[in-house]
Design an enzyme around this catalytic site. Structure first.
Site: not given
Length: 486
Positions: A427, A329
């Site tokens: 994630h 991310c």
């Protein structure tokens, strides 16, 4: 419908864990129960099926009830992006960024969202199990409180007060907290739970007797200290390790000032063949097989932190000697050439040079990408599932060699031509056993053991319910939930 609330004398007293335990304990008895946290401040979050965002602890509590996470379970989520400000998320959607003073004036609006979610849940669930936040006795935060007694008063619910005896001073915590409450709030406290006790309970009994006599309230039970319980931390970074075998992969993660979703690393922390090290400011950066740049709530600021603490030089040296590098991310965004924040979404508006390791750039935009996804790693065609939570749009030639092929037809992330660098927006990808094994092999680990993180979490939830069954007064708990005694 009955609402029961768990409040704590301090942060990390065990509120999240106790609510998880009570949810599974009731669910095992056939009770339809749902978790709820009015307001959560955390950088660890989960994506709901309807594309919203809630605290990760509430997602685990939903699992304890065998429910899919829903935004009504955590209607207000605050994600700090500076020492004085936070992104405000209402019903799963980011609505604004505020400093603490501005949010104090916003609480009446936030309370409306809280009560709306509570009302909706009450229409479908006979028991709502509520988790408070921090302590109800924070004098400076009492006005317009929506997280603790302010909520309990608004919905007229009983409260259990939990304290961590392992910290010391448990009786002062419990009595002091109680005495700082108003008379009506004190009347709501129906009992105490002492958490993380180790030793001979007979030696504690005189203190329990004194506490009950002093306050006129029962001790519902004493929960033991559990050494190897590994549920996701709500906010604090969990650095506990499991026992390791002789052959291990050394994985290093920088502790960024605004690190987010560090629960990504829990499967690695629990893996018997991974030595996971979190490196804070001022600590020497050790040799590693794999360096992972984690998610961040303030990517440009955290990139400056990396440079100031010698990480850019250490990463260059690491790659020169054949090490592997991964970004998740915000970490993926750092790997590129440029980071642009024209609207000042994560701090002062402007642009920063990235690490320049992948040919791509990122622009932060107002609309956040929130979705649960499935796909396959391009490394070994390994199945992976995870979730996206990001405001950045990344473009560039590096994306042509994707890290993940998603089932919805999109591609995610990038890999370097030499195979040393991999970045992804996903994630939770280490929670997929096949993907975790593939990534560990890519990083250099041979004969990888497969670890099912979801099975480990489910085992621990069951253990928690067993502790409630054994150590707490089930008759009183059922009574507080509006249920008949068994």
């Amino acid at each position: 419908m009955t609402t029961l609330m768990v409040q704590g004398t301090t942060s990390d007293a065990g509120k999240s864990t106790l609510v998880t335990a009570l949810c599974r304990w009731l669910t095992r008895q056939g009770v339809k129960v749902v978790p709820f946290k009015p307001q959560n401040m955390a950088l660890n979050s989960a994506v709901t099926a309807d594309g919203g965002e809630i605290g990760r602890a509430q997602a685990v509590q939903a699992q304890a009830c065998f429910l899919a996470p829903h935004t009504d379970m955590n209607p207000v989520l605050l994600k700090p992006n500076s020492d004085t400000g936070a992104q405000v998320i209402i019903h799963g959607r980011a609505v604004t960024t505020m400093n603490a003073v501005a949010y104090h004036g916003y609480k009446e609006i936030a309370m409306q969202a809280v009560l709306e979610s509570h009302r909706r849940l009450s229409e479908s669930y006979p028991v709502i199990m509520v988790e408070g936040a921090g302590s109800p006795a924070e004098i400076n935060l009492r006005a317009n409180d929506i997280a603790n007694m302010g909520f309990a008063e608004a919905v007229d619910c009983p409260v259990l007060l939990i304290a961590d005896i392992n910290r010391g001073g448990v009786f002062a915590h419990l009595v002091g907290t109680l005495e700082l409450l108003s008379p009506s709030e004190q009347a709501r406290v129906k009992g105490f739970i002492i958490n993380r006790f180790r030793g001979d309970i007979a030696l504690l009994q005189p203190g329990l007797d004194w506490l009950e006599a002093r306050t006129g309230k029962p001790v519902v039970g004493v929960l033991p200290y559990v050494m190897d319980l590994h549920l996701e931390a709500e906010d604090g970074l969990d650095q506990r390790q499991t026992d390791k075998v002789e052959q291990v992969l050394n994985v290093v993660v920088p502790v960024l000032p605004r690190i987010s979703n560090h629960t990504d690393f829990d499967p690695l922390r629990l893996h018997p063949q991974v030595n996971l090290q979190f490196i804070g400011p001022g600590q020497p950066i050790p040799p590693a097989d794999l360096i992972i740049l984690p998610g961040s709530k303030s990517v440009r600021s955290d990139l400056n932190y990396l440079r100031a603490n010698g990480w850019e030089t250490a990463i260059d040296r690491h790659l020169r000697y054949g090490g592997k590098l991964m970004g998740i991310c915000g970490g993926l965004q750092m790997l590129g050439e440029h980071l642009h924040d024209p609207l000042g979404l994560e701090g002062a508006a402007g642009s920063s040079a990235g690490l320049g390791l992948l040919a791509m750039s990122t622009v932060l935009e107002t609309e956040k990408q929130l979705r649960n996804v499935r796909g396959r790693l391009t490394l070994e065609d390994a199945e992976v599932s995870g979730y996206e939570i990001h405001a950045g749009v990344t473009t560039g030639a590096a994306l042509e060699q994707a890290a993940v092929q998603l089932d919805d037809g999109r591609c995610d992330g990038a890999q370097s031509a030499d195979g040393q660098i991999l970045g992804t927006y996903l994630h939770g990808l280490f929670e997929s056993p096949a993907a975790c094994s593939a990534l560990l092999r890519w990083a250099g680990l041979e004969n990888v053991q497969s670890v099912d993180y979801h099975a480990l979490r489910e085992r621990d939830i069951e253990r928690l319910a067993d502790l409630v069954e054994k150590h707490l007064d089930g008759t009183l708990l059922r009574e507080l939930c509006g249920l008949e005694a068994t």
